[in-house]
Every structure is written in structure tokens, then in C-alpha cells.
Design an enzyme around this catalytic site. Structure first.
Site, PDB file in Angstrom:
ATOM      1  N   HIS A 167     -39.588  22.524  45.302  1.00  0.00           N
ATOM      2  CA  HIS A 167     -40.955  22.148  45.650  1.00  0.00           C
ATOM      3  C   HIS A 167     -40.941  21.148  46.803  1.00  0.00           C
ATOM      4  O   HIS A 167     -39.905  20.654  47.233  1.00  0.00           O
ATOM      5  CB  HIS A 167     -41.734  21.607  44.436  1.00  0.00           C
TER       6      HIS A 167
ATOM      7  N   CYS B 147     -39.378  13.251  48.246  1.00  0.00           N
ATOM      8  CA  CYS B 147     -39.984  14.457  47.668  1.00  0.00           C
ATOM      9  C   CYS B 147     -40.910  15.163  48.654  1.00  0.00           C
ATOM     10  O   CYS B 147     -41.384  16.257  48.378  1.00  0.00           O
ATOM     11  CB  CYS B 147     -40.738  14.128  46.384  1.00  0.00           C
TER      12      CYS B 147
ATOM     13  N   HIS C 156     -36.810  20.603  48.191  1.00  0.00           N
ATOM     14  CA  HIS C 156     -35.691  20.139  47.359  1.00  0.00           C
ATOM     15  C   HIS C 156     -35.945  20.690  45.969  1.00  0.00           C
ATOM     16  O   HIS C 156     -37.025  21.218  45.692  1.00  0.00           O
ATOM     17  CB  HIS C 156     -35.617  18.602  47.335  1.00  0.00           C
TER      18      HIS C 156
ATOM     19  N   HIS D 193     -35.288  20.732  41.451  1.00  0.00           N
ATOM     20  CA  HIS D 193     -35.043  20.010  40.196  1.00  0.00           C
ATOM     21  C   HIS D 193     -34.577  20.991  39.126  1.00  0.00           C
ATOM     22  O   HIS D 193     -34.969  22.153  39.140  1.00  0.00           O
ATOM     23  CB  HIS D 193     -36.325  19.348  39.686  1.00  0.00           C
TER      24      HIS D 193
ATOM     25  N   ASP E  60     -38.815  29.935  37.450  1.00  0.00           N
ATOM     26  CA  ASP E  60     -37.367  29.775  37.541  1.00  0.00           C
ATOM     27  C   ASP E  60     -36.823  30.386  38.835  1.00  0.00           C
ATOM     28  O   ASP E  60     -37.115  31.549  39.150  1.00  0.00           O
ATOM     29  CB  ASP E  60     -36.702  30.433  36.333  1.00  0.00           C
ATOM     30  N   HIS E  61     -36.048  29.578  39.567  1.00  0.00           N
ATOM     31  CA  HIS E  61     -35.500  29.984  40.865  1.00  0.00           C
ATOM     32  C   HIS E  61     -36.588  30.331  41.875  1.00  0.00           C
ATOM     33  O   HIS E  61     -36.395  31.188  42.748  1.00  0.00           O
ATOM     34  CB  HIS E  61     -34.497  31.139  40.717  1.00  0.00           C
TER      35      HIS E  61
ATOM     36  N   GLU F   4     -38.378  16.037  34.336  1.00  0.00           N
ATOM     37  CA  GLU F   4     -38.033  16.302  35.733  1.00  0.00           C
ATOM     38  C   GLU F   4     -36.610  15.819  36.014  1.00  0.00           C
ATOM     39  O   GLU F   4     -35.859  16.431  36.766  1.00  0.00           O
ATOM     40  CB  GLU F   4     -39.022  15.600  36.652  1.00  0.00           C
TER      41      GLU F   4
END
Ligand code: NI
Length: 134
Positions: free
Chosen positions: A14, A33, A39, A41, A79-80, A124
């Protein structure tokens, strides 16, 4: 009442930024961020359902059903993925964990018909987690 927790993990990219602000202002508010090149998480999600134990099954909610709902409504979409670009239910919001946890609640609340959705928690990092109870 019994509280049943299902834990899932996903990783996602994100960028936190407000398009109304300059890159410089975004950097001041969101720090690293707001990196324009994204980047990621490794998120941990906990979904808690509360309810009475059904006499015929011994379950509050069948874990198999709960897992399927979370996978289809949330994990498969996150996811991904890049949350800013690819996750339909995150469009138009800044993908902070606060906004993510509320959006996940909205995805799940009407799908859970055995018991009742009680809480959604999103970790997170090891040190930060966010919880929404509707
Ligand atoms: Ni971040």
C-alpha cells in the site's frame, strides 16, 4: 456466549497518501508509509464471532464456513495485492489499518449468519493492532 476466533494472514502493498496534499505534505503526515513506490506489510487478521452453542452441532459457527467466508470476501481480494489499486472495497479510502479494519468488517458482517460478528482485529506489525466492533 462463546467467542470464536479465526486467524488468517495476508501480505499486501500500500501507500498512505492523501491526493489533495503535495508529496512533501504527505511525507510529513505519513512518513515512510507515503513512499510513492509502495511498501508492504505482513498482516495478521483475527475475526471473532460470538454466539450461543448450537445444540445439534456443538458449534457457534462451523469453522469451515467461517474460513470460507473470510477467504472469499477478504483474503482473496487482499493477499499479494496492492490495496490502493487492486482491492475493490478499498477504493477511494486511504489504506491505513484503521480504514482496512472497518472495510473488512463491512465485507463480513452480513455474511456471517451463524452467531454474530463481534470483532475484527488487524495486526499491522508486532506492536500495532487495530480493532473494530461495529
Ligand atoms: Ni504501511
Amino acid at each position: 456466549m462463546v467467542y470464536v476466533t479465526r486467524r488468517e494472514t495476508f501480505n499486501a502493498a500500500h501507500r498512505l497518501y492523501n491526493p489533495n496534499y503535495s508529496d512533501e505534505e504527505n511525507l510529513k503526515i505519513f512518513g515512510k508509509c507515503s513512499n510513492p513506490n509502495w511498501h508492504g506489510h505482513n498482516y495478521v487478521l483475527e475475526v471473532i464471532v460470538k454466539g450461543k452453542v448450537d445444540e445439534s452441532t456443538g458449534f457457534v459457527i462451523n469453522q469451515k464456513d467461517l474460513k470460507k467466508i473470510i477467504r472469499e470476501k477478504v483474503i482473496d481480494k487482499m493477499d499479494h495485492k496492492n490495496l490502493n489499486i487492486e482491492t475493490d472495497f478499498m477504493q477511494g479510502v486511504i489504506p491505513t489499518s484503521e480504514n482496512i479494519v472497518v472495510a473488512i468488517w463491512e465485507q463480513l458482517v452480513n455474511e456471517i449468519k451463524q452467531g454474530k460478528l463481534y470483532s475484527v482485529k488487524l495486526y499491522e506489525t508486532e506492536n500495532n493492532y487495530f480493532e473494530y466492533r461495529g
